[in-house]
Write an enzyme that holds these catalytic residues in place. Structure first.
Site, mmCIF file in Angstrom:
data_model
loop_
_atom_site.group_PDB
_atom_site.id
_atom_site.type_symbol
_atom_site.label_atom_id
_atom_site.label_comp_id
_atom_site.label_asym_id
_atom_site.label_seq_id
_atom_site.Cartn_x
_atom_site.Cartn_y
_atom_site.Cartn_z
ATOM 1 N N CYS A 51 0.925 -1.212 -0.220
ATOM 2 C CA CYS A 51 -0.113 -0.147 -0.017
ATOM 3 C C CYS A 51 0.955 1.415 0.066
ATOM 4 O O CYS A 51 1.861 1.292 0.932
ATOM 5 C CB CYS A 51 -0.840 -0.017 1.241
ATOM 6 S SG CYS A 51 -1.785 1.536 1.503
ATOM 7 N N HIS A 179 -8.163 7.472 3.768
ATOM 8 C CA HIS A 179 -7.561 8.835 3.634
ATOM 9 C C HIS A 179 -8.483 9.738 2.767
ATOM 10 O O HIS A 179 -9.831 9.276 2.275
ATOM 11 C CB HIS A 179 -6.409 8.441 2.517
ATOM 12 C CG HIS A 179 -6.941 7.952 1.264
ATOM 13 N ND1 HIS A 179 -7.191 6.632 1.032
ATOM 14 C CD2 HIS A 179 -6.879 8.636 -0.043
ATOM 15 C CE1 HIS A 179 -7.458 6.545 -0.409
ATOM 16 N NE2 HIS A 179 -7.448 7.737 -0.769
#
Length: 370
Positions: A51, A179
């Site tokens: 990631c 996010h």
């Protein structure tokens, strides 16, 4: 036979955008054989080496993330707008007036940022502690203040900061890591600009801010309120388009994050957590949505501050279950938006759910007893 809001077609007016929404509550009874989304299971680890948003990993641009322990902001390596670019060459020609009238163009400058809400790869707002969401609110505020200062002192072309989050693959999110984004442009984007315009017109006509009157009306009627605290309330708007669309509204006239008290920051974190837990609990899934903040522009003028009233929009697509979503197609693209569930029915379903205990936490408690 008398008219029934829960069964008969009607249109509702949205004063924020000067538009109408068709409500067809009887259609909620129709069978569904169309596309279904995959259930939102989250079996991801706390940290994923692949990631590009996790602490310590390398992003596609080659830059390495620090081992951050709270929120983390970085400049987007693939921004929608850029600071450094030439201005377009706009020529004025009397011999092609039609082209100049219809083919308008202007350059757009700005900057884009990614805001990692947590170092943990598998968390989202409803599973974060209030203190962790508070860190996100503080990060939003710090970014607003920083960009406002850069615009003032360094003459950077920053006028409006649009903070938003796309959660879930159903909303086009390509990375599970919690996010959001913040795009800072040299002009006010169309949606907040429309709101500001209608806020100004409403106050000129009625002597009060549109959202002040709206907050007071919803507090009086109560039927569309999902939850509230000292500083904010969450409503399914009377004119909602998406099935479980909500607005988070400040109870007092706060233009932007910049004017929040410490108590209001705490209350915003609390109500975001409360609402998103209810969302996840509705269909017992990681509930997808697009969410954004609408507030005053950077270094706002007196008139711009007067028009602004801090609020948030949540636009979730799910309709009937964790796998069935709403699509804006056909009549809704060519005519006007349409919904099946009434705003009042949606609010009833959301307010009946817990905003404190997440369904996964409840499941873990039940499993520990067996």
């Amino acid at each position: 036979m008398s008219f029934d809001l829960t069964d008969h077609s009607h249109a509702r007016y949205n004063p924020l955008t000067d538009s109408w929404i068709l409500v067809s509550p009887h259609r909620a009874k129709r069978p569904w054989l169309g596309q279904q989304e995959k259930p939102g299971r989250n079996d991801a680890p706390d940290h994923d080496d692949k990631c590009y948003l996790c602490p310590g990993t390398t992003r596609a641009t080659g830059e390495q993330n620090p081992d951050y322990e709270s929120t983390y902001v970085f400049t987007n390596g693939y921004p929608a707008v850029k600071l450094e670019q030439p201005d377009p060459e706009l020529t004025v020609s009397n011999c092609d007036a039609l082209k100049e009238r219809l083919f308008k163009l202007k350059g757009v400058k700005g900057n884009c940022y990614v805001i990692c809400f947590s170092p943990k790869h598998n968390l989202s707002f409803p599973q974060m502690a209030q203190s962790e969401i508070m860190n996100v609110v503080k990060t939003w505020t710090n970014l607003f203040q920083t960009l406002e200062k850069e615009a003032l002192e360094e003459n950077k072309p920053y006028k409006y900061l649009q903070i938003f989050e796309n959660k879930g693959t159903a909303m086009g999110c390509s990375n599970l890591h919690p996010h959001g984004q913040a795009w800072c442009l040299d002009s006010i984007p169309s949606e907040p600009a429309k709101e500001f315009d209608h806020f100004e017109k409403y106050e000129h006509q009625h002597g009060a801010h549109l959202l002040e009157d709206y907050v007071n009306l919803e507090l009086r009627e109560k039927e569309r309120i999902v939850c509230e605290n000292d500083s904010f309330l969450v409503v399914v708007p009377y004119w909602a388009v998406w099935p479980f669309e909500t607005m988070v509204l400040s109870k007092r006239r706060i233009p932007s994050l910049n004017q929040f008290t410490d108590k209001e920051r705490e209350d915003l974190a609390s109500i975001i957590r409360n609402l998103t837990i209810r969302y996840d609990n509705l269909f017992e899934t990681s509930f997808p949505y697009s969410m954004g903040l609408h507030q005053a522009s950077l270094n706002a003028t007196e008139g711009e501050l007067k028009a602004a009233w801090f609020h948030m929009h949540f636009y979730p697509p799910l309709l009937r279950s964790a796998t069935v979503r709403k699509f804006l197609v056909g009549f809704e693209l060519l005519g006007q938006p349409q919904r099946d569930l009434t705003a009042e029915q949606a609010a009833d379903r959301l307010k009946a759910l817990s905003g404190e205990v997440h369904y996964l936490a409840k499941l873990e408690q039940e499993e520990s007893k067996t």
